[in-house]
Scaffold this active site. Structure first.
Site, mmCIF file in Angstrom:
data_model
loop_
_atom_site.group_PDB
_atom_site.id
_atom_site.type_symbol
_atom_site.label_atom_id
_atom_site.label_comp_id
_atom_site.label_asym_id
_atom_site.label_seq_id
_atom_site.Cartn_x
_atom_site.Cartn_y
_atom_site.Cartn_z
ATOM 1 C CD GLU A 154 -4.620 10.254 -4.356
ATOM 2 O OE1 GLU A 154 -5.605 11.089 -4.148
ATOM 3 O OE2 GLU A 154 -4.350 9.838 -5.451
ATOM 4 C CD GLU A 259 -3.186 4.942 -8.615
ATOM 5 O OE1 GLU A 259 -3.333 5.826 -9.333
ATOM 6 O OE2 GLU A 259 -3.720 4.726 -7.452
#
Length: 367
Positions: A154, A259
């Site tokens: 991220e 994910e």
């Protein structure tokens, strides 16, 4: 008594039919790894049903939390290895590939990483040293046992700009290159990944392509881009999502779906993505399926998953792994995020560890 016997026979037949049904690892596993994130109840042996489900359906696992910095490296000179060690041991005993998640992340980092004991911000050189020590110690402990690492997690904002994390503001953008070089030094044979959410956003997609090209030009090994794929019942735009798979594969790297889940609940302020710092107050309107999905909700769930896996089937030669973020609905982080106390239905196995009907339709796409 007759009714009880009939019920018991029905349960036995159902279990027998399930045992004979092809599994995700048998069907999708012919093309790429298929796995799930598991929690510490799993690693501590407290959830035998979850173990059985994982053993049967998946050929890879990733630690949901126990390899994150705040857990595995809680103090400067102390590492907590128990849960991570147990997961790696279990995976090896059961023939599952292990994915390491994650080495560098601004969220859930080691609590001491960015400050001195007096509270002052660490210097650039000291943060580089701390990052190096963390990566080298963790990745080298599992050298040869971890298939690949989410090296950095991220690093981009949704508009494509660099996220202003402490790593970025103290070290500079080169911290990403450093992290990849450190990870490669720690375990030369492990695959190295960069992982982020909302990568179907065009600006974020283009920024990720620029970033990976830059790393490649500098001689950094980047084996795959992880698309987190925390999707919802009305996002993302699957046309843009598929464009991202194509763009990333065009860089010469594998695409990982890292994910995966589908949030079936309405989001406050219509946000999407996976920024875990977001928290909202519970309201009944935000929890419409307390007692289960309606027929309309179930149809929407099935269609969203089926449309998504049609994309994966078209790009099966470019995808290296699909990992669900949790084993069953009862294990999903989305029950409590970003609103505590909600009941969500984001995965392919229900709260009773049973497969949902759409699973068979997904399997047929790949048979």
């Amino acid at each position: 008594m007759k009714k009880l016997l009939t019920l018991a026979l029905g349960i036995v037949r159902s279990a027998s039919a399930y045992a004979q049904t092809p599994t995700l690892q048998e069907v999708l596993g012919k093309y790429f790894l298929v796995g799930a994130a598991v929690d510490t109840n799993f690693t501590q042996g407290n959830d035998p049903q979850a173990e059985a489900l994982c053993r049967r359906q998946f050929n890879s696992v990733v630690a949901e939390n126990c390899m994150k910095g705040e857990i595995i490296h809680p103090a400067v000179n102390y590492f907590y290895w128990r849960d991570a060690d147990k997961l790696v041991d279990w995976a090896e005993q059961n023939g599952k590939a292990v994915i390491g998640h994650c080495l560098v992340w601004h969220s859930q980092p080691p609590a001491w990483m960015f400050t001195y004991e007096n509270g002052d911000t660490v210097s650039r050189d000291d943060l580089i040293g701390r990052m190096y020590n963390h990566i080298m110690t963790v990745a080298s402990r599992y050298r040869g046992r971890i298939k690949g690492w989410d090296v950095v997690n991220e690093v981009l904002n949704d508009d494509g700009t660099m996220r202003q994390t402490p790593y970025y503001t103290i070290i500079g953008p080169e911290y990403i290159e450093m992290a990849f070089r450190f990870a490669h030094e720690a375990d030369p044979d492990a695959e190295l990944y960069i992982n982020d959410y909302s990568l179907s956003n065009p600006a974020k997609r283009e920024a990720m392509c620029r970033l990976v090209r830059s790393l490649q030009q500098k001689g950094c090994r980047v084996d795959a881009i992880g698309m987190q794929s925390h999707n919802g019942f009305n996002y993302p735009d699957y046309t843009e999502y598929e464009k991202s798979i194509e763009a990333f594969a065009g860089l010469g790297v594998k695409v990982l779906i890292t994910e995966l889940d589908i949030n079936m609940l309405p989001n406050p302020n219509d946000f999407s993505g996976a920024e875990i710092s977001q928290k909202f107050k519970f309201e009944k309107a935000l929890n419409p399926y307390k007692n289960g999905l309606t027929k309309k909700g179930q149809r929407l769930f099935d269609q969203r998953y089926l449309d998504l896996f049609k994309i994966y089937e078209r790009h099966k030669d470019q995808i290296g792994r699909i990992t669900f973020w949790g084993l069953t609905d009862r294990h999903s982080w989305l029950n409590d995020w970003p609103v505590k106390g909600r009941t969500n239905y984001p995965l392919l196995f229900d709260r009773n560890y049973a497969p949902k009907p759409v699973l068979n339709d997904i399997l047929k796409l790949f048979e």
